[in-house]
Design an enzyme around this catalytic site. Structure first.
Site, PDB file in Angstrom:
ATOM      1  N   CYS A  13      -5.866  -8.324  -6.072  1.00  0.00           N
ATOM      2  CA  CYS A  13      -6.326  -7.247  -5.198  1.00  0.00           C
ATOM      3  C   CYS A  13      -7.851  -7.148  -5.186  1.00  0.00           C
ATOM      4  CB  CYS A  13      -5.723  -5.932  -5.677  1.00  0.00           C
ATOM      5  SG  CYS A  13      -6.410  -4.472  -4.879  1.00  0.00           S
ATOM      6  N   TYR A  53      -8.485  -6.687   6.953  1.00  0.00           N
ATOM      7  CA  TYR A  53      -7.130  -6.143   7.061  1.00  0.00           C
ATOM      8  C   TYR A  53      -6.860  -5.665   8.481  1.00  0.00           C
ATOM      9  CZ  TYR A  53      -6.540  -6.249   1.991  1.00  0.00           C
ATOM     10  OH  TYR A  53      -6.411  -6.658   0.690  1.00  0.00           O
TER      11      TYR A  53
END
Length: 338
Positions: free
Chosen positions: A46, A177
């Site tokens: 992450c 994203y």
């Protein structure tokens, strides 16, 4: 957590409602800074968690703030401790990070995210506010920094760091994203243009200066690095951010290599887990869940030439020492030889 990541309505909109409790020197929220009391839970995959791993290492907080590593994939319920013996975190004694969230909020309705800090004394989550978390490690935990720790958030530069970091977050960290989870061509096209406009701005800014703000590494550089480290391995293909590879953007590629070769950055980057996370978890983006073998990583270790711009990576401080053995990126997962 979700089974679906693509935004059905077209444009991806990140939920930014995090747990805002803070661990502070004065304990104003009921969580005073206290060596050994808290555990930082991360996943190397992450980018938001990778930031916390880097900052903790640069500041030398390893002995006062323990760390737990979740595996690279998760299901719709939670990140899990599948890298640990028996699939249980050895300190918190839980198999899922979700357990720490529910310990504090029995009906917690939102996603279980990393990084998160858990109060070991109660087993309950304290915060998952990733942006504030690293700033607090710099400012609230200063009494426990290692000798020679850098000033990642110096008071005289905070306004500029905040300004640059805000644009990096909205346009780059979250911008990739926005491309990858776009649910319509129109939303994707707009996201793509926003992302590369920002990368062009960063290229121009970094063409004459070694670091983003001032002449040393700051919080702003940490925030940009974790997206750049994932760019060619994931975002270029998986998220369709494919105007150029990072390796085709000369200034940003040299800047990223400069940081990667600085202790605390490349030695916390696990390309295997990064690829496993994105290509397996985002099954609606990559239905086959096949993880690509590339890209070739040796380029990360090539000379970058950024020293010519001056700058002092750690300012008046020093580089962190070697990574503790238990916290090292597994052999074959970085850019060096297997």
């Amino acid at each position: 957590m979700s089974d679906s990541y693509v935004a059905a309505g077209g444009e991806f909109d990140r939920d930014t409602d995090y747990i805002t409790s803070r661990i502070t020197a004065d304990g104003r929220d009921g969580y005073p800074v206290e060596p050994g009391r808290y555990r930082l839970i991360v996943a190397r995959a992450c980018p938001w968690a990778n930031r916390a791993i880097i900052v903790r290492r640069l500041l030398g907080l390893e002995d006062v703030l323990s760390i737990g590593f979740c595996g690279p994939t998760h299901d719709k319920l939670s990140w899990t401790f599948d890298l640990d013996p028996g699939g249980v975190d050895p300190v918190l004694q839980i198999p899922r990070l979700r357990d720490a969230y529910l310990k504090r909020f029995p009906d917690y309705p939102k996603g279980i995210t990393v990084p998160a800090i858990v109060d070991v004394t109660t087993g309950a989550v304290v915060t998952n506010d990733f942006a504030q978390l690293t700033l607090d490690l710099s400012t609230q935990w200063s009494a426990h920094h290692r000798p020679g720790a850098p000033q990642l958030y110096p008071e005289s530069l905070r306004a500029e760091i905040d300004e640059v970091a805000k644009r990096i977050y909205t346009e780059v960290n979250n911008g990739v994203y926005r491309c990858g989870f776009a649910g319509s061509q129109q939303a994707y096209d707009a996201a793509y243009d926003r992302l590369f406009t920002a990368l062009d701005w960063l290229s121009a800014r970094l063409s004459t200066r070694r670091y983003l703000v001032g002449d040393t590494i700051t919080e702003a550089d940490v925030r940009l690095f974790t997206t750049l480290a994932r760019f060619d391995a994931v975002y270029h293909g998986h998220f369709k951010c494919n105007r150029h590879k990072l390796a085709e953007l000369p200034v940003l590629w040299a800047y990223a290599r400069d940081l990667f070769q600085t202790p605390g950055f490349g030695d916390t980057t696990d390309f295997v887990q990064i690829k496993q996370h994105y290509y397996i978890v985002h099954a609606d983006v990559n239905p086959t869940q096949i993880v690509p073998k590339g890209p070739e990583l040796a380029g990360w270790l090539t000379p970058h030439g950024r020293e010519e711009l001056g700058g002092r990576p750690f300012g008046d401080g020093t580089a962190p020492g070697p990574t503790a053995e238990a916290e090292r990126v597994p052999a074959g997962h970085g850019a060096g030889p297997s």
